[in-house]
Design a protein around this motif. Structure first.
Motif, PDB file in Angstrom:
ATOM      1  N   GLN A   1       1.681 -10.100 -25.243  1.00  0.00           N
ATOM      2  CA  GLN A   1       0.372 -10.081 -24.628  1.00  0.00           C
ATOM      3  C   GLN A   1       0.380  -9.107 -23.464  1.00  0.00           C
ATOM      4  OE1 GLN A   1       2.463 -12.779 -24.011  1.00  0.00           O
ATOM      5  NE2 GLN A   1       2.071 -13.563 -21.944  1.00  0.00           N
ATOM      6  N   VAL A   2      -0.805  -8.747 -22.995  1.00  0.00           N
ATOM      7  CA  VAL A   2      -0.927  -7.794 -21.907  1.00  0.00           C
ATOM      8  C   VAL A   2      -0.512  -8.457 -20.594  1.00  0.00           C
ATOM      9  CG1 VAL A   2      -2.506  -6.367 -20.574  1.00  0.00           C
ATOM     10  CG2 VAL A   2      -2.759  -6.518 -23.060  1.00  0.00           C
ATOM     11  N   GLN A   3       0.306  -7.733 -19.854  1.00  0.00           N
ATOM     12  CA  GLN A   3       0.690  -8.193 -18.508  1.00  0.00           C
ATOM     13  C   GLN A   3       0.568  -7.040 -17.529  1.00  0.00           C
ATOM     14  OE1 GLN A   3       4.654 -10.100 -18.873  1.00  0.00           O
ATOM     15  NE2 GLN A   3       3.616 -11.946 -18.157  1.00  0.00           N
ATOM     16  N   LEU A   4      -0.009  -7.329 -16.386  1.00  0.00           N
ATOM     17  CA  LEU A   4      -0.064  -6.407 -15.261  1.00  0.00           C
ATOM     18  C   LEU A   4       0.614  -7.118 -14.091  1.00  0.00           C
ATOM     19  CD1 LEU A   4      -3.785  -5.202 -15.500  1.00  0.00           C
ATOM     20  CD2 LEU A   4      -1.772  -4.115 -16.477  1.00  0.00           C
ATOM     21  N   VAL A   5       1.656  -6.496 -13.556  1.00  0.00           N
ATOM     22  CA  VAL A   5       2.426  -7.139 -12.493  1.00  0.00           C
ATOM     23  C   VAL A   5       2.449  -6.239 -11.264  1.00  0.00           C
ATOM     24  CG1 VAL A   5       4.635  -8.118 -11.835  1.00  0.00           C
ATOM     25  CG2 VAL A   5       3.835  -8.340 -14.196  1.00  0.00           C
ATOM     26  N   GLU A   6       1.808  -6.715 -10.195  1.00  0.00           N
ATOM     27  CA  GLU A   6       1.770  -5.964  -8.947  1.00  0.00           C
ATOM     28  C   GLU A   6       2.987  -6.284  -8.097  1.00  0.00           C
ATOM     29  OE1 GLU A   6      -2.610  -7.329  -9.669  1.00  0.00           O
ATOM     30  OE2 GLU A   6      -0.594  -8.168  -9.841  1.00  0.00           O
ATOM     31  N   SER A   7       3.376  -5.325  -7.291  1.00  0.00           N
ATOM     32  CA  SER A   7       4.455  -5.522  -6.337  1.00  0.00           C
ATOM     33  C   SER A   7       4.260  -4.571  -5.168  1.00  0.00           C
ATOM     34  CB  SER A   7       5.815  -5.304  -6.994  1.00  0.00           C
ATOM     35  OG  SER A   7       5.923  -3.983  -7.474  1.00  0.00           O
ATOM     36  N   GLY A   8       5.016  -4.791  -4.100  1.00  0.00           N
ATOM     37  CA  GLY A   8       4.979  -3.885  -2.964  1.00  0.00           C
ATOM     38  C   GLY A   8       4.174  -4.363  -1.776  1.00  0.00           C
ATOM     39  N   GLY A   9       3.524  -5.489  -1.908  1.00  0.00           N
ATOM     40  CA  GLY A   9       2.774  -6.007  -0.777  1.00  0.00           C
ATOM     41  C   GLY A   9       3.693  -6.499   0.332  1.00  0.00           C
ATOM     42  N   GLY A  10       3.095  -6.829   1.471  1.00  0.00           N
ATOM     43  CA  GLY A  10       3.887  -7.333   2.580  1.00  0.00           C
ATOM     44  C   GLY A  10       3.111  -7.307   3.868  1.00  0.00           C
ATOM     45  N   LEU A  11       3.849  -7.477   4.952  1.00  0.00           N
ATOM     46  CA  LEU A  11       3.285  -7.478   6.300  1.00  0.00           C
ATOM     47  C   LEU A  11       3.614  -6.153   6.973  1.00  0.00           C
ATOM     48  CD1 LEU A  11       2.016  -8.926   8.762  1.00  0.00           C
ATOM     49  CD2 LEU A  11       4.309  -9.819   9.255  1.00  0.00           C
ATOM     50  N   VAL A  12       2.593  -5.521   7.524  1.00  0.00           N
ATOM     51  CA  VAL A  12       2.791  -4.228   8.180  1.00  0.00           C
ATOM     52  C   VAL A  12       1.902  -4.170   9.411  1.00  0.00           C
ATOM     53  CG1 VAL A  12       1.028  -3.071   6.774  1.00  0.00           C
ATOM     54  CG2 VAL A  12       2.894  -1.725   7.761  1.00  0.00           C
ATOM     55  N   GLN A  13       2.328  -3.409  10.394  1.00  0.00           N
ATOM     56  CA  GLN A  13       1.500  -3.236  11.587  1.00  0.00           C
ATOM     57  C   GLN A  13       0.398  -2.225  11.318  1.00  0.00           C
ATOM     58  OE1 GLN A  13       4.202  -2.209  14.815  1.00  0.00           O
ATOM     59  NE2 GLN A  13       4.237  -4.347  15.488  1.00  0.00           N
ATOM     60  N   ALA A  14      -0.668  -2.343  12.080  1.00  0.00           N
ATOM     61  CA  ALA A  14      -1.758  -1.370  11.978  1.00  0.00           C
ATOM     62  C   ALA A  14      -1.213   0.040  12.174  1.00  0.00           C
ATOM     63  CB  ALA A  14      -2.833  -1.678  13.010  1.00  0.00           C
ATOM     64  N   GLY A  15      -1.685   0.939  11.332  1.00  0.00           N
ATOM     65  CA  GLY A  15      -1.205   2.314  11.351  1.00  0.00           C
ATOM     66  C   GLY A  15      -0.050   2.566  10.414  1.00  0.00           C
ATOM     67  N   GLY A  16       0.513   1.513   9.875  1.00  0.00           N
ATOM     68  CA  GLY A  16       1.638   1.644   8.971  1.00  0.00           C
ATOM     69  C   GLY A  16       1.222   1.935   7.544  1.00  0.00           C
ATOM     70  N   SER A  17       2.221   1.938   6.660  1.00  0.00           N
ATOM     71  CA  SER A  17       2.004   2.296   5.261  1.00  0.00           C
ATOM     72  C   SER A  17       2.657   1.280   4.333  1.00  0.00           C
ATOM     73  CB  SER A  17       2.600   3.678   4.964  1.00  0.00           C
ATOM     74  OG  SER A  17       1.978   4.687   5.735  1.00  0.00           O
ATOM     75  N   LEU A  18       2.087   1.165   3.162  1.00  0.00           N
ATOM     76  CA  LEU A  18       2.667   0.400   2.071  1.00  0.00           C
ATOM     77  C   LEU A  18       2.377   1.130   0.768  1.00  0.00           C
ATOM     78  CD1 LEU A  18       1.728  -3.343   2.808  1.00  0.00           C
ATOM     79  CD2 LEU A  18       4.024  -2.362   2.808  1.00  0.00           C
ATOM     80  N   ARG A  19       3.248   0.926  -0.208  1.00  0.00           N
ATOM     81  CA  ARG A  19       3.015   1.472  -1.546  1.00  0.00           C
ATOM     82  C   ARG A  19       3.043   0.322  -2.535  1.00  0.00           C
ATOM     83  NH1 ARG A  19       6.808   4.929  -5.611  1.00  0.00           N
ATOM     84  NH2 ARG A  19       5.237   6.359  -6.456  1.00  0.00           N
ATOM     85  N   LEU A  20       1.915   0.096  -3.153  1.00  0.00           N
ATOM     86  CA  LEU A  20       1.826  -0.926  -4.187  1.00  0.00           C
ATOM     87  C   LEU A  20       2.107  -0.310  -5.549  1.00  0.00           C
ATOM     88  CD1 LEU A  20      -1.429  -2.821  -3.104  1.00  0.00           C
ATOM     89  CD2 LEU A  20       0.914  -3.093  -2.258  1.00  0.00           C
ATOM     90  N   SER A  21       2.689  -1.108  -6.418  1.00  0.00           N
ATOM     91  CA  SER A  21       2.918  -0.711  -7.804  1.00  0.00           C
ATOM     92  C   SER A  21       2.319  -1.757  -8.726  1.00  0.00           C
ATOM     93  CB  SER A  21       4.420  -0.589  -8.095  1.00  0.00           C
ATOM     94  OG  SER A  21       5.031   0.378  -7.286  1.00  0.00           O
ATOM     95  N   CYS A  22       1.914  -1.313  -9.888  1.00  0.00           N
ATOM     96  CA  CYS A  22       1.418  -2.224 -10.922  1.00  0.00           C
ATOM     97  C   CYS A  22       2.043  -1.778 -12.233  1.00  0.00           C
ATOM     98  CB  CYS A  22      -0.093  -2.190 -10.990  1.00  0.00           C
ATOM     99  SG  CYS A  22      -0.798  -3.081 -12.391  1.00  0.00           S
ATOM    100  N   ALA A  23       2.927  -2.604 -12.760  1.00  0.00           N
ATOM    101  CA  ALA A  23       3.599  -2.307 -14.013  1.00  0.00           C
ATOM    102  C   ALA A  23       2.876  -2.992 -15.161  1.00  0.00           C
ATOM    103  CB  ALA A  23       5.044  -2.770 -13.948  1.00  0.00           C
ATOM    104  N   ALA A  24       2.531  -2.220 -16.169  1.00  0.00           N
ATOM    105  CA  ALA A  24       1.784  -2.748 -17.309  1.00  0.00           C
ATOM    106  C   ALA A  24       2.676  -2.872 -18.531  1.00  0.00           C
ATOM    107  CB  ALA A  24       0.613  -1.831 -17.630  1.00  0.00           C
ATOM    108  N   SER A  25       2.432  -3.902 -19.319  1.00  0.00           N
ATOM    109  CA  SER A  25       3.132  -4.074 -20.591  1.00  0.00           C
ATOM    110  C   SER A  25       2.177  -4.706 -21.590  1.00  0.00           C
ATOM    111  CB  SER A  25       4.379  -4.937 -20.415  1.00  0.00           C
ATOM    112  OG  SER A  25       4.028  -6.222 -19.938  1.00  0.00           O
ATOM    113  N   GLY A  26       2.507  -4.543 -22.875  1.00  0.00           N
ATOM    114  CA  GLY A  26       1.683  -5.138 -23.914  1.00  0.00           C
ATOM    115  C   GLY A  26       0.445  -4.343 -24.272  1.00  0.00           C
TER     116      GLY A  26
END
Length: 127
Positions: A1-26
């Protein structure tokens, strides 16, 4: 079946950066436009950005233009969201979504435009 799995979230201070990923399968990833949405507590899920099947066309919510960048790697079945200059108002659960379409334009801005959803990843920006 189709799966979308996000990762990369977290806690960051204002002005900072994050990179989210979403891996798809199915699914055949290159047949799908991909989008990122976010939902803050007590608010509706809102559109952030979308990218077409090839990566050649994108569409951003005005408030994230110039700060967020969406990209995809069809060989890895993954879509990314690079978030820079984060603000406390960016705090939300971020969801990726997939829509089967070969259209170049990706003005897919409502949750009803998408076929599949991930479970979300929390992004918290402290002031």
């Amino acid at each position: 079946q189709v799966q979308l799995v996000e990762s990369g979230g977290g806690l960051v201070q204002a002005g900072g950066s994050l990179r989210l990923s979403c891996a798809a399968s199915g699914l055949t990833f290159s047949n799908y436009a991909m989008g990122w949405f976010r939902q803050a507590p007590g608010l509706e899920r809102e559109f952030v950005v979308a990218i077409n099947w090839s990566g050649g066309s994108t569409y951003y919510k005005d408030s994230v233009k110039g700060r967020f960048t969406i990209s995809r790697d069809n060989a890895k079945n993954t879509v990314y969201l690079q978030m820079n200059s984060l603000k406390p108002e960016d705090t939300a659960v971020y969801y990726c979504a997939a829509k089967r379409t070969s259209r170049r334009r990706v003005t897919l801005t409502t949750r009803y435009d998408y076929d599949y959803w991930g479970q979300g990843t929390q992004v918290t920006v402290s002031s």
